[in-house]
Write an enzyme that holds these catalytic residues in place. Structure first.
Site, mmCIF file in Angstrom:
data_model
loop_
_atom_site.group_PDB
_atom_site.id
_atom_site.type_symbol
_atom_site.label_atom_id
_atom_site.label_comp_id
_atom_site.label_asym_id
_atom_site.label_seq_id
_atom_site.Cartn_x
_atom_site.Cartn_y
_atom_site.Cartn_z
ATOM 1 N N HIS A 101 0.894 -1.260 0.049
ATOM 2 C CA HIS A 101 -0.004 -0.180 0.171
ATOM 3 C C HIS A 101 0.965 1.406 -0.135
ATOM 4 C CE1 HIS A 101 -2.868 2.900 1.842
ATOM 5 N NE2 HIS A 101 -3.747 2.025 1.530
ATOM 6 N N ASP A 137 2.547 -4.487 7.914
ATOM 7 C CA ASP A 137 1.592 -3.716 7.722
ATOM 8 C C ASP A 137 0.308 -4.714 8.121
ATOM 9 O OD1 ASP A 137 -0.807 -2.478 6.728
ATOM 10 O OD2 ASP A 137 0.358 -1.773 5.102
ATOM 11 N N GLN A 148 -4.774 -5.395 6.623
ATOM 12 C CA GLN A 148 -5.854 -6.161 6.036
ATOM 13 C C GLN A 148 -5.765 -7.491 6.900
ATOM 14 O OE1 GLN A 148 -8.148 -5.292 4.029
ATOM 15 N NE2 GLN A 148 -7.329 -3.395 3.345
ATOM 16 N N LYS A 197 -10.655 -0.576 10.252
ATOM 17 C CA LYS A 197 -10.630 -1.504 9.379
ATOM 18 C C LYS A 197 -11.165 -3.061 10.376
ATOM 19 C CE LYS A 197 -8.241 0.039 5.475
ATOM 20 N NZ LYS A 197 -6.936 0.111 4.685
ATOM 21 N N CYS A 219 -4.805 2.450 -3.595
ATOM 22 C CA CYS A 219 -3.495 3.079 -3.039
ATOM 23 C C CYS A 219 -2.534 1.946 -3.107
ATOM 24 C CB CYS A 219 -3.896 3.332 -1.567
ATOM 25 S SG CYS A 219 -4.667 4.550 -1.215
HETATM 26 C C1 LIG Z 1 -6.032 0.632 4.605
HETATM 27 C C2 LIG Z 1 -4.734 0.255 4.437
HETATM 28 C C3 LIG Z 1 -3.224 1.123 4.811
HETATM 29 C C4 LIG Z 1 -3.845 2.693 5.471
HETATM 30 O O1 LIG Z 1 -4.546 2.686 6.482
HETATM 31 P P1 LIG Z 1 -5.023 3.882 6.881
HETATM 32 O O2 LIG Z 1 -6.213 3.486 7.999
HETATM 33 O O3 LIG Z 1 -5.581 4.708 5.761
HETATM 34 O O4 LIG Z 1 -4.004 4.739 7.707
HETATM 35 C C5 LIG Z 1 -2.285 0.498 4.852
HETATM 36 N N1 LIG Z 1 -2.029 -0.644 4.517
HETATM 37 C C6 LIG Z 1 -3.102 -1.569 3.898
HETATM 38 C C7 LIG Z 1 -2.429 -2.864 3.630
HETATM 39 C C8 LIG Z 1 -4.196 -1.020 4.051
HETATM 40 O O5 LIG Z 1 -5.248 -1.795 3.702
#
Ligand SMILES: *Cc1c(COP(=O)(O)O)cnc(C)c1O
Length: 415
Positions: free
Chosen positions: A132, A209, A212, A235, A373
């Site tokens: 992302h 990260d 997800q 999320k 993104c």
């Molecule tokens: C949504 C997402 C982000 C960013 O998250 P924010 O809540 O917008 O800071 C980063 N990495 C992944 C894989 C995402 O799905």
């Protein structure tokens, strides 16, 4: 793959009962029942989370940590209680390792800014081609400031990391490997355990990260042995504006502050300021108190669910969606990894994803269209954008069937 699991009565998942916890799902959109299939962008919030926010503002609203009055004590207790819920949820050793921030984006920016201060020109950070933008751009900004070098693990056509390339990317100057646990554009769940092992053999710390991954997988930061783990509350069925950075205590201890201000200091004079201990040193200013409490409540809600049942239901939804969508003429699924979180990215011949999104919306189907993104992923597949249906444990097979039918209709209309 999971059908056998779910056909046994113990694996049954009462989706209709769970949906009643999410009043927003009960609405009509353009005359159709809402089918919310945009969970990778943000999830809906259960009633209990909305109530936690409401209760906080009705009864306990106060600033945290500094007050001696009753409301301040209640707000502080609940805010720090939420930190303990997060610690338990990801099995961190200590709440000192749990930093509250605005979200995944800010968490990665913190690591790039603060851990990044220890990096010098020519030091290397390894990323992957399925990141992302939140795990690309902070490192590019650091590159501009310091002259670090970014190296990238490529992906294969099926949407998995090309791990044969990984050993060749480690070198004597490698300082960090930062990668996504699960891809928001492809759904791929990366084999992070073995990747972390390989990195640690080179004494390279690993940032995951987890934006997800946390809504769909059991995440245990000690079992994973990762060094940093970032995720967003919104999320994970919690509020927007709150997120988490887990950091191994030894690493956080050695890192300079990220932002300066109140909350993060011990003493201040114009000659010298001393900083607070972990985790407060990384939480300058008044935090999102209600957001943290709401996230804590979301975690308690998740802990009250049959998690195995939820995950099995999601696996069946993914299988069903893959099968149904694959059968739609002209449709191509982007991202066919063996292990996926429940999302399907796709393109349709001669139909732009935005036009598709509009047609689906008119039938009450909420999907996302765009580059998600993750523009390097789009470049790899030579598509400008994809449509993405992303599911959660409250989605139904009927919603998937409605999507497949609407896609056939869109194809007839637009192609
Ligand atoms: C949504 C997402 C982000 C960013 O998250 P924010 O809540 O917008 O800071 C980063 N990495 C992944 C894989 C995402 O799905």
């Amino acid at each position: 793959m999971s059908a056998a699991v779910l056909s046994t009565p113990t694996g049954s998942w009462d989706v209709e009962r769970v949906r009643r916890d999410f009043p927003v799902l009960g609405q009509q959109v353009h005359g159709h029942p809402l089918a919310y299939l945009d969970n990778a962008a943000t999830t809906q919030k259960p009633q209990t989370v909305v109530e936690a926010l409401d209760h906080y503002y009705h009864h306990d609203n106060s600033n945290v940590h500094r007050g001696v009055h009753a409301l301040a004590e209640r707000a502080t207790r609940d805010f720090e209680g939420a930190r303990e819920s997060v610690r338990r949820f990801i099995n961190a050793r200590s709440t000192r390792e749990i930093v509250f921030l605005r979200g995944t984006t800010e968490a990665i920016n913190l690591v790039a800014s603060s851990f990044g201060q220890g990096l010098r020109e020519g030091d290397e950070v390894i990323l992957t081609a399925m990141e992302h933008h939140a795990n690309i751009v902070p490192w590019q900004l650091l590159r501009e400031r310091t002259g670090i070098v970014l190296r990238v693990v490529p992906i294969t056509p099926s949407g998995e990391l090309d791990l044969d390339a990984l050993p060749g990317l480690f070198g004597p100057r490698t300082r960090l490997l930062a990668l996504t646990h699960a891809s928001n554009a492809l759904g791929t769940i990366n084999p992070v355990e073995s990747i972390i092992k390989a990195a640690h053999e080179h004494e390279v710390p690993v940032l995951l990260d987890g934006a997800q991954a946390v809504p769909h997988l059991r995440v245990d930061v000690q079992a994973l042995d990762c060094d940093f783990y970032a995720f967003s509350g919104h999320k994970l069925f919690g509020p927007t504006g709150i997120g988490v950075l887990y950091g191994r205590e030894r690493l956080l201890e050695a890192m300079p502050p990220y932002q300066g201000g109140g909350e993060m200091i011990r003493t201040v004079s114009f000659e010298k300021t001393t900083f607070a201990g972990l985790p407060h040193r990384f939480e300058a200013g008044t935090p999102d108190i209600a957001g943290a409490i709401g996230l804590g409540r979301a975690i308690e809600y998740l802990e009250s669910l049959d998690w195995e049942g939820a995950m099995a239901h999601e696996a069946r939804l993914l299988d069903h969606a893959t099968e149904r969508l694959q059968a739609v003429p002209g449709l191509r699924i982007i991202g066919q990894a063996h292990e996926k979180v429940p999302l399907v990215s796709f393109v349709m011949d001669d139909v732009h994803p935005h036009d598709m999104g509009t047609i689906l919306d008119h039938r009450g189907l909420a999907v996302r269209a765009g580059h998600h993104c993750a523009m390097p992923v789009m470049t790899f597949y030579r598509v400008p954008a994809t449509s993405r249906a992303s599911m959660a444990f409250y989605n139904t097979f009927d919603e998937i069937d409605r999507l497949a039918e609407a896609l056939r209709y869109a194809r007839e209309m637009l192609a």
